[in-house]
Design an enzyme around this catalytic site. Structure first.
Site, PDB file in Angstrom:
ATOM      1  N   LYS A  74      -6.317  -6.099  -3.893  1.00 53.01           N
ATOM      2  CA  LYS A  74      -6.935  -5.781  -2.720  1.00 53.01           C
ATOM      3  C   LYS A  74      -8.314  -5.831  -3.181  1.00 53.01           C
ATOM      4  CE  LYS A  74      -6.367  -3.287   1.508  1.00 53.01           C
ATOM      5  NZ  LYS A  74      -6.529  -4.368   2.648  1.00 53.01           N
TER       6      LYS A  74
HETATM    7  N1  PMP Z   1      -2.665  -8.975   4.267  1.00 49.35           N
HETATM    8  C1  PMP Z   1      -4.104  -8.736   4.104  1.00 49.35           C
HETATM    9  C2  PMP Z   1      -5.061  -9.758   3.836  1.00 49.35           C
HETATM   10  C3  PMP Z   1      -4.493  -7.185   4.592  1.00 49.35           C
HETATM   11  O1  PMP Z   1      -5.891  -7.008   4.329  1.00 49.35           O
HETATM   12  C4  PMP Z   1      -3.604  -6.308   4.775  1.00 49.35           C
HETATM   13  C5  PMP Z   1      -3.780  -5.118   4.782  1.00 49.35           C
HETATM   14  N2  PMP Z   1      -3.850  -4.113   4.007  1.00 49.35           N
HETATM   15  C6  PMP Z   1      -2.146  -6.691   4.701  1.00 49.35           C
HETATM   16  C7  PMP Z   1      -1.972  -8.027   4.410  1.00 49.35           C
HETATM   17  C8  PMP Z   1      -1.095  -5.772   4.961  1.00 49.35           C
HETATM   18  O2  PMP Z   1      -0.877  -5.074   3.873  1.00 49.35           O
HETATM   19  P1  PMP Z   1      -0.242  -3.342   4.086  1.00 49.35           P
HETATM   20  O3  PMP Z   1       0.861  -3.665   5.051  1.00 49.35           O
HETATM   21  O4  PMP Z   1      -0.112  -3.139   2.813  1.00 49.35           O
HETATM   22  O5  PMP Z   1      -1.483  -2.768   4.772  1.00 49.35           O
END
Ligand code: PMP
Length: 287
Positions: free
Chosen positions: A153
């Site tokens: 991320k």
């Molecule tokens: N894909 C992207 C590109 C994101 O930014 C997020 C948010 N973090 C997610 C998927 C979903 O991830 P999570 O469930 O861990 O928040």
């Protein structure tokens, strides 16, 4: 506004007022997007404020830093303790928490020797749930996994998200569905995606997506409720006109989709397996 005169943040070893914190302008994070971050939520529960899946989020933050060669020494336990302290100091229960790891002054294109950590939080009770999103297939692709480490991320990846989301908004949609470089469905600008057909849920396989913690939670809930969930690579045509679909992410939670490229999802939301998942998720985050 994300903060006021009294809001406290954690910044490099201490709690300070958000409005008094400052940083150096000569860094790779600001110039090149070389930073890693998380998006976490806390909820008011009967046992007090609870951070949902803090371990999973902080483990991912550490993994993202490692993949990016950004030095980062905090343990998951320490990060979790600091976050609870931050919430308490600000008197927040239902909140969004944004940890950010960014690099110290250095504008070269090589790894960083040091990093800074900040933990920000603001009050947030869900605003998406009542909505059903109208989405469009984006003209942008997700970052190519041979150009970026997409399971991390990373700040810079979100330039792609901004382009896709803004394009959708400019065209009168709520959000974008973004494909991978082969034209398969990948995810949204900031959430993973599922569609439902004949009681079975389908979601893109890993490889071109950020494997979300909420996506993993959907698998767990599916198992518990005996709703089959399958991972595969599929084109938007397979999803268009399906029984139902939803986006899922920490911020979005489980949000129903109304239509893809103006083609509606056909089943009444209240009669879908997706609805059961949405309701179970709402319960789970508050226990
Ligand atoms: N894909 C992207 C590109 C994101 O930014 C997020 C948010 N973090 C997610 C998927 C979903 O991830 P999570 O469930 O861990 O928040």
């Amino acid at each position: 506004m994300y903060y006021d005169n009294e809001t406290l943040i954690y910044f490099n070893g201490q709690f300070v007022k958000a409005k008094e914190a400052s940083t150096d302008l000569y860094g790779q994070s600001l110039h090149y997007g070389y930073s890693v971050f998380e998006g976490i939520k806390s909820y008011k529960t009967e046992q007090g404020t609870k951070i949902f899946k803090a371990k999973e989020h902080y483990d991912r933050l550490k993994r993202s830093a490692e993949l990016m060669h950004i030095p980062f020494e905090y343990t998951t336990q320490k990060l979790t303790d600091l976050t609870y302290e931050l919430l308490e100091l600000n008197n927040f229960s239902d909140a969004y928490i944004r940890p950010l790891v960014f690099c110290s002054p250095n504008m070269s294109l090589s790894k960083s020797k040091e990093s800074s950590l900040t933990l920000l939080a603001w009050e947030w009770s869900n605003g998406y749930l009542a909505n059903k999103m109208r989405i469009m297939t984006s003209s942008f692709q997700r970052p190519n996994p041979k150009a970026f480490l997409v399971e991390a991320k990373v700040g810079g990846h979100y330039v792609n998200s901004i382009l896709a989301c803004q394009e959708a908004k400019d065209k009168g949609y709520d959000e974008a569905l973004v494909l991978d470089e082969k034209g398969n469905v990948a995810e949204s600008s900031g959430a993973n995606v599922f569609y439902e057909k004949d009681g079975v849920l389908f979601t893109p396989s890993k490889g071109n997506i950020l494997p979300g913690i909420t996506r993993e939670t959907v698998f767990e809930i599916g198992k518990e409720l005996q709703i089959p969930v399958k991972e595969s690579f599929f084109k938007p045509e397979e999803m268009r006109g399906a029984d139902a679909a939803f986006f899922c992410g920490t911020a979005a939670e489980i949000v129903a989709l109304d239509s893809l490229d103006d083609v509606p999802f056909t089943k009444d939301w209240k009669d879908t397996a997706s609805n059961k998942i949405q309701q179970a998720y709402q319960k789970l985050v508050r226990v």
